[in-house]
Structure formats: structure tokens, C-alpha cells
Design an enzyme around this catalytic site. Structure first.
Site, PDB file in Angstrom:
ATOM      1  N   ASP A 183       0.853  -1.186   0.000  1.00  0.00           N
ATOM      2  CA  ASP A 183       0.000   0.000   0.000  1.00  0.00           C
ATOM      3  C   ASP A 183       0.890   1.238   0.000  1.00  0.00           C
ATOM      4  O   ASP A 183       1.692   1.436   0.919  1.00  0.00           O
ATOM      5  CB  ASP A 183      -0.897  -0.010   1.237  1.00  0.00           C
ATOM      6  CG  ASP A 183      -1.933   1.112   1.224  1.00  0.00           C
ATOM      7  OD1 ASP A 183      -1.899   1.961   0.317  1.00  0.00           O
ATOM      8  OD2 ASP A 183      -2.776   1.131   2.138  1.00  0.00           O
ATOM      9  N   HIS A 185      -0.483   4.445  -0.235  1.00  0.00           N
ATOM     10  CA  HIS A 185      -1.237   5.581   0.317  1.00  0.00           C
ATOM     11  C   HIS A 185      -1.133   6.812  -0.573  1.00  0.00           C
ATOM     12  O   HIS A 185      -1.178   7.943  -0.085  1.00  0.00           O
ATOM     13  CB  HIS A 185      -0.728   5.913   1.723  1.00  0.00           C
ATOM     14  CG  HIS A 185      -1.535   5.299   2.819  1.00  0.00           C
ATOM     15  ND1 HIS A 185      -1.812   5.944   4.004  1.00  0.00           N
ATOM     16  CD2 HIS A 185      -2.112   4.091   2.914  1.00  0.00           C
ATOM     17  CE1 HIS A 185      -2.522   5.170   4.791  1.00  0.00           C
ATOM     18  NE2 HIS A 185      -2.724   4.028   4.145  1.00  0.00           N
ATOM     19  N   GLU A 209      -1.429  -1.136  -3.957  1.00  0.00           N
ATOM     20  CA  GLU A 209      -2.611  -0.343  -3.630  1.00  0.00           C
ATOM     21  C   GLU A 209      -2.314   1.154  -3.657  1.00  0.00           C
ATOM     22  O   GLU A 209      -1.308   1.605  -3.112  1.00  0.00           O
ATOM     23  CB  GLU A 209      -3.101  -0.754  -2.240  1.00  0.00           C
ATOM     24  CG  GLU A 209      -4.303   0.017  -1.744  1.00  0.00           C
ATOM     25  CD  GLU A 209      -4.796  -0.504  -0.412  1.00  0.00           C
ATOM     26  OE1 GLU A 209      -5.394   0.277   0.343  1.00  0.00           O
ATOM     27  OE2 GLU A 209      -4.592  -1.707  -0.125  1.00  0.00           O
ATOM     28  N   GLU A 235     -10.240   3.225  -2.005  1.00  0.00           N
ATOM     29  CA  GLU A 235     -10.683   3.579  -0.658  1.00  0.00           C
ATOM     30  C   GLU A 235     -11.130   5.032  -0.567  1.00  0.00           C
ATOM     31  O   GLU A 235     -11.889   5.397   0.331  1.00  0.00           O
ATOM     32  CB  GLU A 235      -9.591   3.299   0.363  1.00  0.00           C
ATOM     33  CG  GLU A 235      -8.370   4.199   0.261  1.00  0.00           C
ATOM     34  CD  GLU A 235      -7.255   3.749   1.177  1.00  0.00           C
ATOM     35  OE1 GLU A 235      -7.120   4.352   2.253  1.00  0.00           O
ATOM     36  OE2 GLU A 235      -6.537   2.800   0.818  1.00  0.00           O
ATOM     37  N   ASP A 257     -14.698   1.230   0.139  1.00  0.00           N
ATOM     38  CA  ASP A 257     -14.847   1.081   1.585  1.00  0.00           C
ATOM     39  C   ASP A 257     -16.325   1.184   1.910  1.00  0.00           C
ATOM     40  O   ASP A 257     -16.961   2.199   1.610  1.00  0.00           O
ATOM     41  CB  ASP A 257     -14.057   2.178   2.308  1.00  0.00           C
ATOM     42  CG  ASP A 257     -14.002   1.967   3.813  1.00  0.00           C
ATOM     43  OD1 ASP A 257     -15.081   1.768   4.416  1.00  0.00           O
ATOM     44  OD2 ASP A 257     -12.904   2.024   4.385  1.00  0.00           O
ATOM     45  N   HIS A 284     -11.919  -2.267   1.054  1.00  0.00           N
ATOM     46  CA  HIS A 284     -11.072  -1.613   2.047  1.00  0.00           C
ATOM     47  C   HIS A 284     -11.804  -1.632   3.382  1.00  0.00           C
ATOM     48  O   HIS A 284     -12.981  -1.320   3.457  1.00  0.00           O
ATOM     49  CB  HIS A 284     -10.840  -0.171   1.591  1.00  0.00           C
ATOM     50  CG  HIS A 284      -9.979   0.652   2.485  1.00  0.00           C
ATOM     51  ND1 HIS A 284     -10.496   1.594   3.349  1.00  0.00           N
ATOM     52  CD2 HIS A 284      -8.635   0.696   2.644  1.00  0.00           C
ATOM     53  CE1 HIS A 284      -9.510   2.190   3.990  1.00  0.00           C
ATOM     54  NE2 HIS A 284      -8.374   1.666   3.590  1.00  0.00           N
TER      55      HIS A 284
END
Length: 381
Positions: A183, A185, A209, A235, A257, A284
Site C-alpha cells: 500500500d 497511500h 494499492e 478507498e 470502503d 477496504h
């Protein structure tokens, strides 16, 4: 049956729970939250309650349409998250009213269990391989790690190679029989993504991700074209319309999510849209037990589900964890990295209302960390 009240509960570590009561004694639970903005979402839920109190809770789709479109201004994380929690609670009520789990109302299960993955850190390289081994020993067959710490717009060769070295260490520790996802971010710029991702290919990550921020969704095609690694994102996308350009850009895994993207109703539609593009679903969910239960209900009825995120033991949950708010925590007793089919009515869990009240009396004011580069400028957390 009519809705009599909606009440929100800010509970540690950073969650917001919602309870919807009815005049027939059936209660539904949801989890409407934007992490770091729980009070803002609670205010949105309170405003939306003006429409819902006195309404039939079983008209779920009609309520979803009114709550998302009836206010003229629409979309965004706060409104979508408020609607998401309400939607979860209404599906919970419906399942309890009909005496079946929500996945039965969505067409019935297409699988007997759902594979889940566990988080192992990764912001800093220390002990990440040992953390991965610990999760494998706990029975998980897939783990996810943060790929890096704070990054410059174009970082040094040492930092760039360090990202690959971190993944290499985990791969060496767990072997090829375990899936390892990374991930970012959104910490990579597009040029950095094109530089870094090919370096990760020899270690065959499960997926990468959110390599870039959601503002660059329309440019994801350049990222997916630069690598053979499956790209995942979602997400911070809140509707099927938000997902459309990502799907068209060639992502491999959609990650809505359920507490942000309009709840069970919209996540189900995003999953169907993803299926049209041959894209898998991996919801997510670094949140609480209600969001996880709602995600699993969708997953049991979704043909293109890949895997489910869950936050048991994640570093955010230092002072409270998923099982602390459940009457029977065995519903999340993972076996060989899977959750068995949930058969209890509604979302399939029994929330410990007494513990929720106790935790809400303490509340929380969790905020997202603010990261800065070595020159003092803001960077992605």
C-alpha cells in the site's frame, strides 16, 4: 415498522457507530465515519435523521436515493460516509426483520468462506519480515504492508531501492506460497510510480494499492501500462461514478470502503460494475466490527470477490479492537486465514450496546497524522 431514532457513538480507537431503532424493537447498527472527521459525519447523520425518523426502514433503496440525491448537493466523503452507515443499519434491520443474513437478501452466498488478509506495518523497514512471519504463523495466507515512509516528489536511488528491498525481505521470509500486497497511500508521483513499480515485479506482489492520489485517477492508465503488477485502488472513491475512470484505466482490483462508498447498496453496485471490466473486489476495511461484518455480507454474495481486508491487531487499534464491541467475538474466529459463512440474521453480529455506551462516554478525537518532507513541505501520509 417505523424508524424511531438514530444515535451515533464515537468509540475508540477512531470509529463512529450508529444505532437505528424501530417501533417494533428491531435495532440496526452501522458504521458511518471518515477517519479523523467522526464528529463531522455524526453531524451529517443527525441532519439526515430528519427525513428518516417515522419512515419505513425496509424501503432501503428509496431511502438511499433520497439521502444521496434529494439534497441537491451530493457526493464527497462526509455525505457518502453518513449514508453508508445508515445504509448498513437499514440492511441489518431488514435481515433481522426477515430472519436471514443480509447475503441471503443479496441473492444468497456464492462461497462458503472468505479469505482475509492482515496488516504488517512497513512505514519503516525494521522487523517487517518478522511481522509477516508472525501473521503466517497465525494462519493468514496473505498480508499487506505499507511500501514506504514519506517520499520526495522524485526520491533518491537509495530510497527507491529501499522500497524494493523491503518487499524482497518479506518475500524471502514467507516464500512464494503467501501473498504480499503493498500500500503506497498515494505517496508516489506518476514519475516515481513508473520508476518504482518495475523494480517490484520480480517479487510478484499480490497487488499494489493506491500508488497515486485519487486526484490522479484519470491518469492511472499510465501506471497500469508501466507494470505487470495488478494495481488496486478505491478507498477514496465514493460511488460507481468515481470508480468508472479507474476501471477504464485498467486497474485489477477495486477497493471500495463500505463505510465511505454509500454502504452495502452502493458497494454491491460497484462490485457489479467492476465485474463488467474483469476487475476483482477487495473491500477496504481498516475499521470496526460493523464495517467488517457489512463488507463480509457483500462478499459472500459477490462472484468477483478477491479477498477482504480486516483490522484485527492493526496499529490504529492500540487501545480498542474489533472484538471489544461484540457480544460473541467468535464470529470473527479466522480459520486458515478465512472467515466462515455467517448465518445469523442481519449483519451477522451482535453489538455489545453496553460497551458501546461506555466507550462513547469517553469518546475520541483521533486525527490523521501530518507528514512533512525534510524540507518542511507537506507530503502524503
Amino acid at each position: 415498522m417505523r424508524i424511531t431514532s438514530l444515535k451515533t457513538y464515537p468509540v475508540a480507537p477512531r470509529w463512529l457507530f450508529l444505532r437505528i431503532d424501530t417501533d417494533e424493537g428491531i435495532t440496526g447498527w452501522g458504521e458511518p465515519v471518515v477517519e479523523g472527521r467522526a464528529a463531522t459525519v455524526a453531524a451529517a447523520v443527525e441532519e439526515l435523521s430528519d427525513y428518516l425518523v417515522g419512515a419505513d426502514p425496509l424501503r432501503i433503496e428509496d431511502h438511499w436515493q433520497v439521502l444521496t440525491r434529494g439534497g441537491f448537493y451530493r457526493g464527497g466523503p462526509v455525505l457518502s460516509s453518513a449514508v453508508a452507515g445508515i445504509d448498513q443499519a437499514l440492511w441489518d434491520i431488514a435481515g433481522k426483520a426477515y430472519g436471514v443474513p443480509v447475503h441471503r437478501l443479496l441473492g444468497g452466498p456464492v462461497r462458503d468462506r472468505i479469505r482475509v488478509y492482515s496488516w504488517i506495518g512497513g512505514d519503516t523497514p525494521s522487523d517487517v519480515a518478522d511481522a509477516a512471519l508472525a501473521q503466517v504463523e497465525a494462519g493468514f495466507t496473505a498480508v499487506k504492508m505499507n511500501a514506504s515512509g514519506a517520499l520526495r516528489l522524485l526520491d533518491t536511488p537509495a530510497e527507491t531501492k529501499g522500497i524494493a528491498a523491503r518487499l524482497a525481505a518479506v518475500r524471502e521470509a514467507v516464500g512464494d506460497g503467501i501473498d504480499v500486497a503493498l500500500d503506497f497511500h498515494g505517496r508516489l508521483t506518476l514519475p516515481m510510480a513508473r520508476r518504482v513499480l518495475p523494480m517490484l515485479e520480480p517479487y510478484l506482489p499480490f497487488f499494489v494499492e493506491e500508488p497515486v492520489v485519487p486526484e490522479l485517477t484519470r491518469d492511472l492508465a499510465a501506471v497500469t501500462a508501466s507494470t505487470s503488477i495488478p494495481i488496486a485502488t478505491g478507498e477514496r472513491l465514493y460511488s460507481r461514478w468515481d470508480f468508472r475512470p479507474a476501471l477504464e484505466a485498467g486497474i485489477a482490483v477495486a477497493q471500495p470502503d463500505i463505510s465511505h462508498a454509500g454502504g452495502i447498496s452502493e458497494t454491491r453496485r460497484i462490485a457489479a460494475l467492476a465485474e463488467v471490466h474483469d476487475v476483482s473486489l477487495a473491500p477496504h476495511c481498516p475499521l470496526g466490527p460493523i464495517a467488517l461484518a457489512a463488507s463480509l455480507q457483500v462478499g459472500f454474495a459477490t462472484p468477483n470477490l478477491l479477498i477482504q481486508e480486516q483490522s484485527l491487531g492493526i496499529h490504529y487499534n492500540e487501545h480498542a479492537d474489533l472484538l471489544d464491541y461484540l457480544v460473541d467475538p467468535s464470529v470473527f474466529a479466522y480459520a486458515d486465514g478465512h472467515v466462515p459463512l455467517m448465518e445469523a440474521p442481519g449483519l451477522g453480529i451482535e453489538v455489545d450496546a453496553t460497551e458501546v455506551e461506555r466507550a462513547a462516554a469517553r469518546g475520541h478525537r483521533w486525527r490523521s497524522p501530518v507528514w512533512r518532507r525534510d524540507d518542511g513541505s507537506l507530503t502524503e501520509w
